[in-house]
Design an enzyme around this catalytic site. Structure first.
Site, short mmCIF file in Angstrom:
data_model
loop_
_atom_site.label_atom_id
_atom_site.label_comp_id
_atom_site.label_asym_id
_atom_site.label_seq_id
_atom_site.Cartn_x
_atom_site.Cartn_y
_atom_site.Cartn_z
CB SER A 173 -5.80 3.16 -0.64
OG SER A 173 -4.39 3.26 -0.59
CG ASP A 194 -2.05 1.02 1.12
OD1 ASP A 194 -2.56 1.22 0.00
OD2 ASP A 194 -2.39 1.63 2.13
CD GLN A 241 -3.75 1.03 -3.26
OE1 GLN A 241 -3.11 2.08 -3.29
NE2 GLN A 241 -3.60 0.13 -2.30
#
Length: 293
Positions: A231, A207, A281
């Site tokens: 995100s 991430d 993502q």
């Protein structure tokens, strides 16, 4: 911990955060780690949600995929409760839904699938040819050399060493814009953990870097004034066992950005060329007028 005990290292702190407290048959509680922006780190909640789900599946089944949505920012001062729904247990697969909850509302919702080790067809895209990690500058060395609160924070708390093939984006944009990048990533100390936690650690680590190709494509960096990055959702597939004690190569790209959103994708290889994971993502990236494109 007594006042004379040494503080845990950054990797040990992450592993401790993944050691969830079981408060019910399918309910768990986890601590949060400090962050500069005052919000719970999304990779932490994603990894904890995966660990919570894993605690409810039959022994011998490992996560092979997850799909999660980040719904609300998390509060650093509030523990996170993880509630797991047992969706299905088949002969070789198990599916679980996890909600990460604060103040009675979900901050992340995730579905993960787990599978027993089984034989089958085998193929994989080859690893790209790039300089090795020993030939590239270290993020740990970079942060240790900068006298700035953010650099000091990441030097003390960053559990991973990152080594970019292209110019790093921590201190400024890449002058040569591109929709691709490669970087090596490894834990700063040996990871003594089972494969379930190794896979959760990869979810935790990725991430930090998944949206960087979008920033690189538009002349942005982590220091771009007024930029807002968050995100939105995350998908991940594990193909083979991973070991965060060893260098992993992230080969990254971004196929599109529009509407204040951008999509990042990555294939992840072990140093010996095995394709161990694929991930994608989408994130919110907003910049003031005049910044980037």
């Amino acid at each position: 911990m007594s006042s004379t005990d040494p503080a845990p290292g950054p990797l040990e702190a992450v592993l401790a955060a993944l050691d969830l407290e079981r408060v019910g048959a399918d309910e768990f509680r986890g601590a949060t780690l400090p962050q500069l922006n005052g919000r719970v780190y999304g990779g932490q909640v994603l990894a904890q949600s995966l660990i919570a789900a894993e605690q409810t599946v039959p022994a011998g089944r490992l996560a092979h995929s997850l799909h999660g949505y980040f719904l609300r920012p998390g509060d650093l001062d509030e523990p996170v409760t993880f509630t797991v729904e047992r969706m299905r247990d088949g002969r070789s697969f198990s599916a679980r839904r996890t909600h990460a909850v604060q103040f009675g509302k979900p901050i992340l919702s995730m579905i993960a699938s787990f599978q027993e080790d089984q034989p089958g067809l085998v193929h994989a895209e080859p690893m790209p040819v790039v300089p090795g990690p020993d030939e590239l500058p270290s993020s740990v060395d970079l942060f240790s050399a900068i006298d700035h609160p953010a650099a000091r924070f990441f030097y003390r708390n960053g559990a991973f060493d990152m080594r970019h093939v292209q110019p790093q984006l921590f201190t400024g944009p890449d002058p040569e814009r591109s929709t691709t990048q490669q970087l090596w990533l490894r834990a700063r100390s040996p990871v003594r953990a089972d494969q379930g936690r190794q896979r959760a650690l990869l979810a935790y680590a990725c991430d930090q870097v998944m949206l960087e190709p979008i920033m690189r494509a538009h002349g942005l960096s982590w220091l771009t004034r007024g930029a807002s990055v968050a995100s939105l959702d995350h998908a991940m597939w594990w193909h083979r066992d991973v070991d965060l004690s060893e260098w992993l190569l992230f080969s990254q790209s971004t196929p599109s950005a529009q509407g204040g959103r951008g999509l990042g994708a990555a294939t992840v290889y072990s140093r010996d060329g095995r394709l161990v994971a694929t991930m994608a993502q989408e994130g919110m990236i907003r910049v003031p007028e005049g910044s980037g494109d």
